[in-house]
Scaffold this motif. Structure first.
Motif, PDB file in Angstrom:
ATOM      1  N   ARG A   1       2.570  11.874   5.237  1.00 28.70           N
ATOM      2  CA  ARG A   1       1.707  10.900   5.895  1.00 28.70           C
ATOM      3  C   ARG A   1       0.436  11.554   6.422  1.00 28.70           C
ATOM      4  N   THR A   2       0.527  12.795   6.871  1.00 23.65           N
ATOM      5  CA  THR A   2      -0.671  13.475   7.368  1.00 23.65           C
ATOM      6  C   THR A   2      -1.673  13.709   6.239  1.00 23.65           C
ATOM      7  N   VAL A   3      -1.177  14.009   5.048  1.00 26.74           N
ATOM      8  CA  VAL A   3      -2.062  14.186   3.893  1.00 26.74           C
ATOM      9  C   VAL A   3      -2.709  12.853   3.533  1.00 26.74           C
ATOM     10  N   ALA A   4      -1.942  11.762   3.606  1.00 32.16           N
ATOM     11  CA  ALA A   4      -2.486  10.435   3.340  1.00 32.16           C
ATOM     12  C   ALA A   4      -3.552  10.079   4.363  1.00 32.16           C
ATOM     13  N   ASN A   5      -3.309  10.419   5.622  1.00 33.58           N
ATOM     14  CA  ASN A   5      -4.266  10.154   6.697  1.00 33.58           C
ATOM     15  C   ASN A   5      -5.564  10.925   6.461  1.00 33.58           C
ATOM     16  N   GLU A   6      -5.454  12.200   6.083  1.00 34.03           N
ATOM     17  CA  GLU A   6      -6.637  13.023   5.820  1.00 34.03           C
ATOM     18  C   GLU A   6      -7.404  12.515   4.600  1.00 34.03           C
ATOM     19  N   ALA A   7      -6.698  12.048   3.572  1.00 33.55           N
ATOM     20  CA  ALA A   7      -7.353  11.514   2.380  1.00 33.55           C
ATOM     21  C   ALA A   7      -8.133  10.245   2.721  1.00 33.55           C
ATOM     22  N   CYS A   8      -7.591   9.431   3.604  1.00 32.89           N
ATOM     23  CA  CYS A   8      -8.297   8.216   4.036  1.00 32.89           C
ATOM     24  C   CYS A   8      -9.556   8.582   4.813  1.00 32.89           C
ATOM     25  N   ASP A   9      -9.443   9.560   5.708  1.00 32.25           N
ATOM     26  CA  ASP A   9     -10.591   9.993   6.500  1.00 32.25           C
ATOM     27  C   ASP A   9     -11.694  10.573   5.618  1.00 32.25           C
ATOM     28  N   ALA A  10     -11.312  11.213   4.503  1.00 30.82           N
ATOM     29  CA  ALA A  10     -12.285  11.828   3.597  1.00 30.82           C
ATOM     30  C   ALA A  10     -12.887  10.813   2.623  1.00 30.82           C
ATOM     31  N   GLY A  11     -12.406   9.565   2.650  1.00 31.83           N
ATOM     32  CA  GLY A  11     -12.937   8.538   1.763  1.00 31.83           C
ATOM     33  C   GLY A  11     -12.373   8.594   0.359  1.00 31.83           C
ATOM     34  N   ARG A  12     -11.226   9.230   0.177  1.00 31.09           N
ATOM     35  CA  ARG A  12     -10.623   9.369  -1.147  1.00 31.09           C
ATOM     36  C   ARG A  12      -9.667   8.227  -1.499  1.00 31.09           C
ATOM     37  N   ILE A  13      -9.407   7.333  -0.557  1.00 29.88           N
ATOM     38  CA  ILE A  13      -8.548   6.179  -0.797  1.00 29.88           C
ATOM     39  C   ILE A  13      -9.427   4.927  -0.746  1.00 29.88           C
ATOM     40  N   ILE A  14      -9.433   4.175  -1.825  1.00 30.06           N
ATOM     41  CA  ILE A  14     -10.270   2.981  -1.934  1.00 30.06           C
ATOM     42  C   ILE A  14      -9.357   1.769  -2.111  1.00 30.06           C
ATOM     43  N   VAL A  15      -9.545   0.756  -1.273  1.00 27.29           N
ATOM     44  CA  VAL A  15      -8.754  -0.472  -1.361  1.00 27.29           C
ATOM     45  C   VAL A  15      -9.699  -1.630  -1.653  1.00 27.29           C
ATOM     46  N   ASN A  16      -9.433  -2.330  -2.731  1.00 25.72           N
ATOM     47  CA  ASN A  16     -10.239  -3.477  -3.163  1.00 25.72           C
ATOM     48  C   ASN A  16     -11.727  -3.131  -3.264  1.00 25.72           C
TER      49      ASN A  16
ATOM     50  N   ARG B   1       0.628  -0.010   7.782  1.00 28.23           N
ATOM     51  CA  ARG B   1      -0.555   0.841   7.688  1.00 28.23           C
ATOM     52  C   ARG B   1      -0.648   1.481   6.304  1.00 28.23           C
ATOM     53  N   LEU B   2      -1.879   1.736   5.869  1.00 33.87           N
ATOM     54  CA  LEU B   2      -2.108   2.313   4.546  1.00 33.87           C
ATOM     55  C   LEU B   2      -1.470   3.693   4.414  1.00 33.87           C
ATOM     56  N   ASP B   3      -1.627   4.553   5.412  1.00 28.99           N
ATOM     57  CA  ASP B   3      -1.063   5.900   5.304  1.00 28.99           C
ATOM     58  C   ASP B   3       0.466   5.858   5.220  1.00 28.99           C
ATOM     59  N   LYS B   4       1.089   4.961   5.963  1.00 29.23           N
ATOM     60  CA  LYS B   4       2.544   4.827   5.907  1.00 29.23           C
ATOM     61  C   LYS B   4       2.992   4.259   4.564  1.00 29.23           C
ATOM     62  N   TYR B   5       2.234   3.304   4.017  1.00 30.15           N
ATOM     63  CA  TYR B   5       2.562   2.740   2.704  1.00 30.15           C
ATOM     64  C   TYR B   5       2.514   3.818   1.623  1.00 30.15           C
ATOM     65  N   LEU B   6       1.472   4.647   1.644  1.00 24.39           N
ATOM     66  CA  LEU B   6       1.338   5.701   0.641  1.00 24.39           C
ATOM     67  C   LEU B   6       2.492   6.692   0.710  1.00 24.39           C
ATOM     68  N   LYS B   7       2.967   6.976   1.917  1.00 19.64           N
ATOM     69  CA  LYS B   7       4.094   7.883   2.085  1.00 19.64           C
ATOM     70  C   LYS B   7       5.404   7.212   1.693  1.00 19.64           C
ATOM     71  N   THR B   8       5.602   5.957   2.083  1.00 20.49           N
ATOM     72  CA  THR B   8       6.845   5.253   1.788  1.00 20.49           C
ATOM     73  C   THR B   8       7.047   5.059   0.287  1.00 20.49           C
ATOM     74  N   THR B   9       5.973   4.754  -0.429  1.00 21.94           N
ATOM     75  CA  THR B   9       6.069   4.571  -1.878  1.00 21.94           C
ATOM     76  C   THR B   9       6.015   5.899  -2.625  1.00 21.94           C
ATOM     77  N   ARG B  10       5.839   6.985  -1.892  1.00 21.47           N
ATOM     78  CA  ARG B  10       5.798   8.341  -2.443  1.00 21.47           C
ATOM     79  C   ARG B  10       4.625   8.574  -3.392  1.00 21.47           C
ATOM     80  N   LEU B  11       3.534   7.829  -3.176  1.00 17.18           N
ATOM     81  CA  LEU B  11       2.310   8.103  -3.923  1.00 17.18           C
ATOM     82  C   LEU B  11       1.665   9.376  -3.392  1.00 17.18           C
ATOM     83  N   ILE B  12       1.806   9.608  -2.083  1.00 13.68           N
ATOM     84  CA  ILE B  12       1.372  10.853  -1.446  1.00 13.68           C
ATOM     85  C   ILE B  12       2.562  11.379  -0.664  1.00 13.68           C
TER      86      ILE B  12
END
Length: 80
Positions: A16-31, A2-13
């Motif tokens: 995981r809850t912050v990564a999840n909220e950023a995805c919901d807000a449209g702040r994470i763009i993939v391709n 999952r994207l939120d888990k990847y962002l947390k595992t690589t320590r970009l965010i």
């Protein structure tokens, strides 16, 4: 993975809850498209994180379930 888990595992965010909220807000763009937290990350994907002043653009190099502090940055390559 999952994207939120990847962002947390690589320590970009930090959390995981912050990564999840950023995805919901449209702040994470993939391709070029806004992605949900449940998006399945694959090697070669371009992920753009728009948090703070300067957006961060990375290419997924490796998807791994576990990463230590030393190996976390091996999961991505910074673009630009």
């Amino acid at each position: 993975m999952r994207l939120d888990k990847y962002l947390k595992t690589t320590r970009l965010i930090k959390r995981r809850t912050v990564a999840n909220e950023a995805c919901d807000a449209g702040r994470i763009i993939v391709n070029g498209k806004p992605a949900r937290a449940s998006y399945d990350v694959k090697e070669g994907d371009i992920v753009e994180i728009c948090l703070g002043q300067k957006p961060l653009k990375v290419k997924v190099a490796k998807v791994s379930e576990y990463a230590t502090k030393d190996t976390a940055s091996e999961g991505y390559e910074v673009i630009e």
